[in-house]
Every structure is written in C-alpha cells, then in structure tokens.
Scaffold this motif. Structure first.
Motif, PDB file in Angstrom:
ATOM      1  N   PHE A 124       0.833  -1.205   0.000  1.00 53.49           N
ATOM      2  CA  PHE A 124       0.000   0.000   0.000  1.00 53.49           C
ATOM      3  C   PHE A 124       0.870   1.258   0.000  1.00 53.49           C
ATOM      4  CE2 PHE A 124      -2.581   3.411   1.608  1.00 53.49           C
ATOM      5  CZ  PHE A 124      -3.822   3.186   1.028  1.00 53.49           C
ATOM      6  N   LEU A 125       1.917   1.264   0.823  1.00 52.72           N
ATOM      7  CA  LEU A 125       2.807   2.423   0.890  1.00 52.72           C
ATOM      8  C   LEU A 125       3.468   2.673  -0.457  1.00 52.72           C
ATOM      9  CD1 LEU A 125       4.210   4.623   2.570  1.00 52.72           C
ATOM     10  CD2 LEU A 125       5.961   2.921   3.167  1.00 52.72           C
ATOM     11  N   LEU A 126       3.922   1.611  -1.106  1.00 53.10           N
ATOM     12  CA  LEU A 126       4.571   1.752  -2.410  1.00 53.10           C
ATOM     13  C   LEU A 126       3.619   2.365  -3.430  1.00 53.10           C
ATOM     14  CD1 LEU A 126       7.321   0.806  -3.830  1.00 53.10           C
ATOM     15  CD2 LEU A 126       5.926  -1.032  -4.777  1.00 53.10           C
ATOM     16  N   CYS A 127       2.378   1.897  -3.439  1.00 57.62           N
ATOM     17  CA  CYS A 127       1.392   2.420  -4.392  1.00 57.62           C
ATOM     18  C   CYS A 127       0.973   3.835  -4.032  1.00 57.62           C
ATOM     19  CB  CYS A 127       0.166   1.501  -4.444  1.00 57.62           C
ATOM     20  SG  CYS A 127       0.529  -0.156  -5.044  1.00 57.62           S
ATOM     21  N   TRP A 128       0.850   4.108  -2.743  1.00 54.80           N
ATOM     22  CA  TRP A 128       0.463   5.449  -2.284  1.00 54.80           C
ATOM     23  C   TRP A 128       1.505   6.485  -2.714  1.00 54.80           C
ATOM     24  CZ3 TRP A 128      -3.992   7.184  -0.352  1.00 54.80           C
ATOM     25  CH2 TRP A 128      -4.009   8.439   0.265  1.00 54.80           C
ATOM     26  N   LEU A 129       2.769   6.064  -2.706  1.00 55.05           N
ATOM     27  CA  LEU A 129       3.866   6.936  -3.144  1.00 55.05           C
ATOM     28  C   LEU A 129       4.023   6.939  -4.668  1.00 55.05           C
ATOM     29  CD1 LEU A 129       6.546   6.012  -0.429  1.00 55.05           C
ATOM     30  CD2 LEU A 129       5.105   8.063  -0.514  1.00 55.05           C
ATOM     31  N   LYS A 130       3.132   6.181  -5.346  1.00 53.38           N
ATOM     32  CA  LYS A 130       3.118   6.084  -6.808  1.00 53.38           C
ATOM     33  C   LYS A 130       4.435   5.546  -7.373  1.00 53.38           C
ATOM     34  CE  LYS A 130      -0.372   9.693  -7.231  1.00 53.38           C
ATOM     35  NZ  LYS A 130      -0.815  10.928  -7.898  1.00 53.38           N
ATOM     36  N   LEU A 131       4.983   4.556  -6.658  1.00 54.66           N
ATOM     37  CA  LEU A 131       6.213   3.906  -7.107  1.00 54.66           C
ATOM     38  C   LEU A 131       5.943   2.517  -7.668  1.00 54.66           C
ATOM     39  CD1 LEU A 131       8.538   4.848  -4.096  1.00 54.66           C
ATOM     40  CD2 LEU A 131       8.542   5.881  -6.384  1.00 54.66           C
ATOM     41  N   HIS A 132       4.671   2.167  -7.810  1.00 54.83           N
ATOM     42  CA  HIS A 132       4.309   0.815  -8.229  1.00 54.83           C
ATOM     43  C   HIS A 132       4.707   0.502  -9.667  1.00 54.83           C
ATOM     44  CE1 HIS A 132       1.105   3.521  -9.392  1.00 54.83           C
ATOM     45  NE2 HIS A 132       0.644   2.625 -10.247  1.00 54.83           N
ATOM     46  N   LYS A 133       4.957   1.532 -10.478  1.00 54.31           N
ATOM     47  CA  LYS A 133       5.371   1.311 -11.866  1.00 54.31           C
ATOM     48  C   LYS A 133       6.883   1.414 -12.045  1.00 54.31           C
ATOM     49  CE  LYS A 133       1.090   3.004 -14.005  1.00 54.31           C
ATOM     50  NZ  LYS A 133       0.503   4.004 -14.927  1.00 54.31           N
ATOM     51  N   ASN A 134       7.566   1.761 -10.983  1.00 58.32           N
ATOM     52  CA  ASN A 134       9.015   1.947 -11.062  1.00 58.32           C
ATOM     53  C   ASN A 134       9.711   0.587 -10.932  1.00 58.32           C
ATOM     54  OD1 ASN A 134      11.778   2.588 -10.527  1.00 58.32           O
ATOM     55  ND2 ASN A 134      11.142   4.636  -9.876  1.00 58.32           N
ATOM     56  N   LYS A 135      10.141   0.046 -12.063  1.00 54.51           N
ATOM     57  CA  LYS A 135      10.732  -1.292 -12.079  1.00 54.51           C
ATOM     58  C   LYS A 135      12.029  -1.339 -11.288  1.00 54.51           C
ATOM     59  CE  LYS A 135       7.593  -1.882 -15.355  1.00 54.51           C
ATOM     60  NZ  LYS A 135       7.313  -0.476 -15.704  1.00 54.51           N
ATOM     61  N   VAL A 136      12.787  -0.231 -11.303  1.00 54.13           N
ATOM     62  CA  VAL A 136      14.057  -0.195 -10.570  1.00 54.13           C
ATOM     63  C   VAL A 136      13.801  -0.343  -9.073  1.00 54.13           C
ATOM     64  CG1 VAL A 136      16.077   1.219  -9.986  1.00 54.13           C
ATOM     65  CG2 VAL A 136      15.192   1.214 -12.330  1.00 54.13           C
ATOM     66  N   VAL A 137      12.783   0.331  -8.583  1.00 57.33           N
ATOM     67  CA  VAL A 137      12.430   0.236  -7.161  1.00 57.33           C
ATOM     68  C   VAL A 137      12.011  -1.184  -6.809  1.00 57.33           C
ATOM     69  CG1 VAL A 137      10.772   0.974  -5.389  1.00 57.33           C
ATOM     70  CG2 VAL A 137      11.802   2.663  -6.934  1.00 57.33           C
ATOM     71  N   ILE A 138      11.192  -1.787  -7.666  1.00 49.90           N
ATOM     72  CA  ILE A 138      10.701  -3.146  -7.395  1.00 49.90           C
ATOM     73  C   ILE A 138      11.850  -4.147  -7.415  1.00 49.90           C
ATOM     74  CG2 ILE A 138       9.201  -4.999  -8.211  1.00 49.90           C
ATOM     75  CD1 ILE A 138       7.312  -2.826  -9.278  1.00 49.90           C
ATOM     76  N   VAL A 139      12.746  -4.031  -8.401  1.00 49.82           N
ATOM     77  CA  VAL A 139      13.921  -4.910  -8.451  1.00 49.82           C
ATOM     78  C   VAL A 139      14.779  -4.700  -7.205  1.00 49.82           C
ATOM     79  CG1 VAL A 139      16.087  -5.399  -9.652  1.00 49.82           C
ATOM     80  CG2 VAL A 139      13.972  -5.107 -10.953  1.00 49.82           C
ATOM     81  N   GLY A 140      14.917  -3.445  -6.782  1.00 49.73           N
ATOM     82  CA  GLY A 140      15.668  -3.143  -5.567  1.00 49.73           C
ATOM     83  C   GLY A 140      15.065  -3.812  -4.342  1.00 49.73           C
ATOM     84  N   ILE A 141      13.735  -3.823  -4.259  1.00 50.02           N
ATOM     85  CA  ILE A 141      13.054  -4.488  -3.140  1.00 50.02           C
ATOM     86  C   ILE A 141      13.316  -5.986  -3.179  1.00 50.02           C
ATOM     87  CG2 ILE A 141      10.799  -5.052  -2.150  1.00 50.02           C
ATOM     88  CD1 ILE A 141       9.832  -2.293  -3.066  1.00 50.02           C
ATOM     89  N   VAL A 142      13.264  -6.582  -4.375  1.00 56.16           N
ATOM     90  CA  VAL A 142      13.527  -8.021  -4.517  1.00 56.16           C
ATOM     91  C   VAL A 142      14.934  -8.356  -4.044  1.00 56.16           C
ATOM     92  CG1 VAL A 142      13.815  -9.891  -6.183  1.00 56.16           C
ATOM     93  CG2 VAL A 142      11.861  -8.353  -6.377  1.00 56.16           C
ATOM     94  N   LEU A 143      15.929  -7.551  -4.453  1.00 59.23           N
ATOM     95  CA  LEU A 143      17.310  -7.793  -4.037  1.00 59.23           C
ATOM     96  C   LEU A 143      17.491  -7.565  -2.542  1.00 59.23           C
ATOM     97  CD1 LEU A 143      19.233  -6.122  -7.025  1.00 59.23           C
ATOM     98  CD2 LEU A 143      18.818  -8.556  -6.625  1.00 59.23           C
ATOM     99  N   PHE A 144      16.825  -6.539  -2.018  1.00 62.34           N
ATOM    100  CA  PHE A 144      16.884  -6.265  -0.581  1.00 62.34           C
ATOM    101  C   PHE A 144      16.289  -7.429   0.213  1.00 62.34           C
ATOM    102  CE2 PHE A 144      14.723  -4.491   3.221  1.00 62.34           C
ATOM    103  CZ  PHE A 144      15.851  -4.103   3.935  1.00 62.34           C
ATOM    104  N   ALA A 145      15.268  -8.069  -0.369  1.00 63.74           N
ATOM    105  CA  ALA A 145      14.617  -9.201   0.297  1.00 63.74           C
ATOM    106  C   ALA A 145      15.586 -10.358   0.522  1.00 63.74           C
ATOM    107  CB  ALA A 145      13.417  -9.672  -0.521  1.00 63.74           C
ATOM    108  N   LEU A 146      16.592 -10.502  -0.359  1.00 64.25           N
ATOM    109  CA  LEU A 146      17.589 -11.552  -0.166  1.00 64.25           C
ATOM    110  C   LEU A 146      18.387 -11.321   1.103  1.00 64.25           C
ATOM    111  CD1 LEU A 146      18.913 -11.913  -3.833  1.00 64.25           C
ATOM    112  CD2 LEU A 146      17.374 -13.469  -2.609  1.00 64.25           C
ATOM    113  N   VAL A 147      18.667 -10.061   1.387  1.00 67.99           N
ATOM    114  CA  VAL A 147      19.374  -9.716   2.630  1.00 67.99           C
ATOM    115  C   VAL A 147      18.469  -9.985   3.830  1.00 67.99           C
ATOM    116  CG1 VAL A 147      20.522  -7.866   3.915  1.00 67.99           C
ATOM    117  CG2 VAL A 147      20.707  -7.961   1.417  1.00 67.99           C
ATOM    118  N   VAL A 148      17.206  -9.567   3.697  1.00 66.51           N
ATOM    119  CA  VAL A 148      16.246  -9.787   4.780  1.00 66.51           C
ATOM    120  C   VAL A 148      16.084 -11.278   5.052  1.00 66.51           C
ATOM    121  CG1 VAL A 148      13.838  -9.474   5.516  1.00 66.51           C
ATOM    122  CG2 VAL A 148      15.011  -7.651   4.265  1.00 66.51           C
TER     123      VAL A 148
END
Length: 392
Positions: free
Chosen positions: A166-190
């Motif tokens: 919800f936060l990602l969409c509220w900030l209108k970053l849901h179409k930003n592929k770089v942000v989404i890929v960054g989240i996926v890579l960050f998830a590996l650390v998590v």
C-alpha cells in the motif's frame, strides 16, 4: 490461475505429512526417503519441493495485487481503510477460528503425550501475537515455533506485505521497475536475517515484476506469439526440472565440481549448496515463468471454465489454515485410542485425510468465512461512511 490456488494447499499437506513421524513430535531424525511416506515413490518430487508452494502463494498475491489494486490506490480511489477492511476480512475469520480450535486441541495433545504437536510456544504472549496476526513480525521467541497454527505464519507475513504494498502504491512507485527490483534484491538480505519475512517480500515483488511483464505483453499486437514463446519456455523448464529430479544429472555434475573447487567442505555442505541453488532456480525462474504462462494463456486462449476448480480455489485459504488443526485432531484420535502411528504410512489414511479436509474447507468457506466477511465488510463500510455523512 485458479488451478494454482486450488492445488497448492493440497501439495502443502504432503509437505507437512512428515510431521506424523517426528520424534516426540518435535524433531525429524530421518530423511524423507526413509520415512515410508504414502505414495512416496510416485510423489517424491512433490514431497521434497512442496515447501516452494508457499513461494507460489506469495508470487500469485503479488501479481494479483498489482493487477487489481495498484492503480486504485495510487489514484486514491481505494483508501487505506477500505483496503485494510477487505484484506482483514479475507484472512482473519478463518485464522481466528483455527487459532481458537488449536487453543483447545494442543492442551489435549500435551495431556496425552507430555508435549505439544510440532508447534510449541503455545503461551499467552504468542496467543496475543496470533490474535493480531503479527506472530511472524519478529516479536516471537523462535520464528519456526511461533505457536498455535504454525502454517499461519504466511498469513502474518501477508499482512506485512499488504502494508508495504500500500505504501509503495500510495507513493506512486508501483510502476518503477528499478524500485521493485531493488526491493527483490533487498529481500535476499532480509531472508538471510529473517527467512520468513524475506521469503514473502522476495516472492511477492517477483509477482509484481511478472505482472508488469504480463501487462506489457497484453498490449502488444503479437500477444499470441509472445504467449506461445512463454508456453514453450515453461514446458522446457519443467521438462528440464523433471528430468533432473528423475536422473540427477545436474546434481551429480555439481557434486563433482564442488568437490574440485571446495575440497575443504564435506558432502553435506555440497548438497546444501546445491539444494539452495535449486530452490533459487525454482523460485526465481520456474515459478514466475509458470505464472506468466498461465496468465498469458488465459488472456489469449481463455480460461478453463472449470466451476469445481474455482470452488476449490475459493476455499484455498480454509484448506491451508485448516489442515494443521486437522492433523492435530488426527494425532489426538490415534493416541487416545491407542492406535499405532504407523497408520499414517497408509495411502488410505492420506486419502481419507483429503476426503475430510476438502469438504470441511468448502463448508467453512461458504457457511462461515463468506457470511462473516460480508457482515464485517457491510459494517465496516457503514462506519467509514458516517464521518463523510456528518461532514456533508
């Protein structure tokens, strides 16, 4: 995609069937090959890889949420209150019901055997965590033993994913592929620090990337060609995976290479490295390509239109959350009447379990889950409208 939702919980049951063979209902002292699981020679791949089904759940959630909700949230058409209301009423009724059932059943197991069945930490603190669906947010004593209905950990992670989404969409970053890929890579650390949350974030946002690929393809004039290519790729990947599982040519080759380049490590470490690589391959390539294939095939060629499959899909949450309480109940029945647990080696017992689980899940979904959902959503919608009416 209803096929995934319908079949996935049934495969999870296979993953958890080993619980009946744990020493003191706590530790597994043997490999799956030596447990004499029902139909193991024929279903070995499902038994071994079925934990990856949960990844498929998260992947599917990410795809559906970005498809259905992202633009509505970004445009402020869907408020946080309404979003939370609909997601809460989807997960909570069955979660609460199974939680209360296990509050009753686990003490019975304890009285019979002097210990709980598989899931420990069934205390007041973990009850509160389960009550608020935050039992997998880091507040629990031990992530793998977070109390009561152990499989509900994924529902808890799902709630956390809703907030991030919800936060990602509220900030209108849901179409930003770089942000989404960054989240996926960050998830590996998590995932290295906290596996359950990392697993959820990784697969959910991979599902988002699959949706964006699907959305791009669906707008092309040559959609049918893209669909056929993806179908061919998915088939090849599955042929490769099934062949590897049957003949172990990749595993055998990998063991030779690992022995050569990592001679200081033992065979157990080499096997673990290969298994991690295999799981990453499944999670990152096979699952997403399979989901993309199904979405494109449905768009291009139409759905299967199997009403019974949709019926099963609708009750998937009930099946998933109910199967563990039903396992606990099975253990109580067997131990109370002095029946050997060898009965769980029987194929008939497994089929009987499914014969009880599926109709029970359908009854719970249509006669408890749906009516409670409708009542809560109706009440929640009225409450949300009152301030607006007063302001008007």
């Amino acid at each position: 995609m209803d096929v995934i939702r319908a079949i996935a919980p049934l495969i999870v049951v296979l993953a958890h069937w080993q619980f009946f063979y744990y020493t003191n209902d706590f530790t597994l002292d043997s490999s799956l090959e030596n447990l004499h699981l029902p139909l193991y020679p024929y279903l070995a791949m499902l038994y071994n890889l079925s934990p990856l089904v949960v990844d498929l759940f998260f992947l599917l959630s990410g795809f559906i949420f970005f498809w259905f909700y992202s633009e509505k949230i970004a445009s402020r058409e869907t408020s946080f209150g309404n979003f939370l209301l609909f997601r809460f009423t989807r997960l909570y009724p069955v979660h609460f019901m199974t939680l209360i059932v296990l509050v009753v059943l686990q003490p019975i197991v304890y009285n019979l055997n002097g210990h709980n069945f598989i899931v420990h930490n069934n205390d007041a603190w973990h009850f509160l965590l389960h009550l608020f669906l935050i039992q997998t947010w880091g507040f629990e004593k031990t992530p793998a033993l977070n109390g009561f209905n152990g499989p509900s950990w994924s529902a808890s992670v799902e709630v956390l994913l809703y907030l991030i989404f919800f936060l990602l969409c509220w900030l209108k970053l849901h179409k930003n592929k770089v942000v989404i890929v960054g989240i996926v890579l960050f998830a590996l650390v998590v995932q290295y620090i906290y596996p359950m949350i990392g697993q959820g974030i990784y697969s959910f946002f991979l599902g988002a990337l699959v949706y964006h690929i699907y959305h791009w393809a669906a707008q092309k004039n040559y959609l049918k060609k893209i669909t056929n290519v993806v179908i061919g790729l998915a088939i090849l990947l599955w042929i490769f995976s099934l062949s590897e599982y049957a003949f172990s040519f990749m595993r055998n080759g990998a063991m030779i290479l690992l022995q050569k380049f990592l001679p200081a490590k033992d065979a157990v470490t080499h096997t673990r490295l290969f298994d991690i690589t295999r799981n990453v391959f499944f999670r990152t390539l096979i699952n997403p390509v399979t989901l993309l294939m199904m979405a494109l095939a449905e768009t291009t060629y139409g759905g299967l239109k199997l009403k019974w499959m949709m019926t099963l899909a609708n009750s998937s949450l009930a099946m998933y959350l109910l199967h563990f309480p039903l396992m606990v109940l099975s253990v109580i029945a067997v131990d109370f009447f002095g029946i050997s647990r060898d009965i769980f080696h029987s194929t008939f017992t497994l089929l009987f379990f499914y014969a009880v689980l599926i109709p029970s899940s359908l009854i719970i979904h249509y006669y408890i889950e749906v009516p409670v959902q409708q009542r809560l959503r109706k009440k929640g919608s009225k409450t949300a409208r009152k301030p607006m009416a007063a302001a008007a």
